[in-house]
Design an enzyme around this catalytic site. Structure first.
Site, short mmCIF file in Angstrom:
data_model
loop_
_atom_site.label_atom_id
_atom_site.label_comp_id
_atom_site.label_asym_id
_atom_site.label_seq_id
_atom_site.Cartn_x
_atom_site.Cartn_y
_atom_site.Cartn_z
N LYS A 167 0.72 -1.19 -0.01
CA LYS A 167 0.09 -0.06 -0.01
C LYS A 167 0.83 1.38 -0.06
O LYS A 167 1.89 1.12 0.60
CB LYS A 167 -0.90 0.05 1.24
CG LYS A 167 -1.93 1.00 1.49
CD LYS A 167 -2.90 0.79 2.50
CE LYS A 167 -3.78 1.58 2.71
NZ LYS A 167 -4.90 1.60 3.94
N SER B 25 -9.39 1.40 3.14
CA SER B 25 -8.54 2.30 2.18
C SER B 25 -7.25 1.63 1.55
O SER B 25 -6.77 2.02 0.54
CB SER B 25 -7.95 3.28 2.95
OG SER B 25 -6.99 2.91 4.11
N SER C 154 -9.56 -0.81 7.23
CA SER C 154 -9.20 -0.64 6.10
C SER C 154 -8.40 -1.75 5.26
O SER C 154 -8.11 -1.83 4.14
CB SER C 154 -8.16 0.47 6.09
OG SER C 154 -8.63 1.92 6.22
#
Length: 443
Positions: free
Chosen positions: A81, A156, A180
């Site tokens: 990420k 996310s 997330s």
């Protein structure tokens, strides 16, 4: 055989390298070439690290040939990420505010994984500064959802999930502050592990709410989640041999978590608990009033810390942010320092009550997300719809963060739905073992 590599588990790829059937350089080049030619590449990866990946794969090849592999995933390529610092490569956390930010060293977890031989394919797109559960990001890119071309991917860690679901990484590392890791895992039919706050290093991870932020994997299998957790910590993976559900006792949480479930999530959850019972688990249903009290504190706890962390940078250039995400941050202005301290003191008491309540169970069960991926175009066009769906998407996952639990989510077999196993703090290995048995039951 090469084509099959893209859909194999990280564990199976590692075993192929161990036996000499898979060459780490060929494996990494296959993933990099697939990424480069994929029509959705630019919506999934913010940037790839081709030179680094091939160099790491070359080193893994040498170790494999010499019989000196560093661990079970030595030579296996994964994605990261875009909030994990990577030396010499931009780390921008999905935000125009951080455009051009290039750290000079790797985050501790990336360094640990690299020391274990894992190959870094690159950085995946994410929700702006990690502050939304939907995965929508018109500032940089909104990744796709594997089950719905028009649906939100979950956030996310949206690109992290997409990279695995679309066969562009063998596994992915994301972060979880309020859901997330778990929401994108659910909506893309993956396994997701929310680790206990404080267990995995946050050094070199762009923060959102440091008291809630955690690091965790998104994977195809429970075994892969166990292997990646060990890689992040430089430790030994959980023992998943001969897992069984016989004699296990689970509590189905009826407080809030089952309210307003839409049809598919309800069907998936009911199917999953039915299969667990068939495999010998005892299912008990019960209330936990402290959960409702904790959820009522979410606004003051999350928004206040997030705004306090980012206020100076946000208010210097607010026009660079997607308005609904900016509004979520600015919600933290409504609370005083006294409000924040009092909320944490109350949450600590509620956590103690929760810990005592669940101590006699192997895990608490609940639907991971009460809704399916909402339509992206409608989210973009209707800010009220965005806020309502975002709060619903995060509702059940926030329970784990607020109560301090370790949480494992598994696909139920109904697309884009999941079942969560909540445990005590630092119970990841136990949850993974339960999850391995549940995975067998559900597949």
């Amino acid at each position: 055989m090469v084509q099959n590599w893209l859909g194999m588990s990280a564990g199976d790829l590692g075993r192929g390298i161990e036996t000499g059937k898979i060459d780490p350089v060929d494996l990494t080049a296959t993933f990099l070439d697939e990424i480069a030619g994929h029509p959705l590449r630019d919506r999934i990866y913010a940037r790839t690290t081709r030179a680094r990946a091939l160099s790491e794969a070359e080193a893994a090849r040498g170790r494999a040939r010499a019989g000196l592999r560093l661990g079970p995933l030595d030579g296996v390529p994964i994605s990261w990420k875009d909030l994990f610092d990577s030396a010499g490569t931009a780390t921008e956390a999905g935000a125009a505010l951080l455009q051009g930010r290039v750290p000079d060293r790797d985050a501790e977890v990336l360094a640990a994984a690299t020391a274990g031989g894992l190959v870094c394919l690159g950085k995946t797109h994410m929700t702006e500064l990690a502050f939304s559960g939907l995965g929508l990001n018109p500032v940089t890119a909104t990744p796709p959802c594997i089950n719905d071309p028009k649906g939100a991917p979950g956030g996310s860690s949206s690109g992290a999930a997409a990279s695995v679901a679309f066969g562009l990484a063998a596994g992915a590392i994301g972060s979880d502050t309020g859901g997330s890791v778990r929401i994108p895992a659910v909506w893309n039919d993956l396994v997701g592990l929310k680790t206990t706050s404080g267990r995995v290093s946050l050094k070199g991870v762009v923060p959102l709410c440091p008291k809630f932020d955690t690091v965790g994997p998104l994977t195809r299998t429970v075994e892969d989640a166990a292997l990646l957790l060990a890689a992040l910590e430089g430790g030994r993976p959980a023992d998943l041999s001969e897992p069984s559900l016989k004699g296990t006792q689970f509590l189905v949480l009826e407080t809030v978590a089952l309210d307003g479930l839409r049809d598919a999530p309800r069907a998936g959850f009911n199917h999953a608990i039915g299969r667990l019972a068939e495999e010998g688990a005892t299912i008990v249903r019960g209330q936990a009033p402290e959960v409702a009290e904790a959820l009522a504190l979410a606004g003051v706890l999350f928004a206040t810390e997030a705004y306090g962390t980012w206020r100076t940078m946000i208010e210097a250039e607010p026009e660079k942010m997607y308005p609904p995400v900016l509004d979520r941050f600015r919600g933290g202005k409504a609370f005083s320092g006294a409000d924040y301290v009092a909320a944490w003191q109350l949450l600590d008491r509620l956590r103690a009550t929760w810990t005592a309540r669940i101590a006699g169970y192997d895990a608490v069960l609940l639907p991971t997300c009460p809704i399916l991926p909402p339509n992206v175009d409608r989210l973009l066009a209707d800010s009220e719809f965005f806020m309502a769906e975002n709060l619903l998407a995060l509702r059940n996952t926030r329970i784990g963060n607020l109560m301090g639990s370790a949480v494992l989510t598994l696909p139920t077999g109904v697309p884009s739905t999941g079942i969560s196993f909540l445990g005590l703090p630092m119970s990841e290995e136990r949850l993974l073992r339960i999850g391995a048995a549940a995975e067998r039951a559900l597949t």
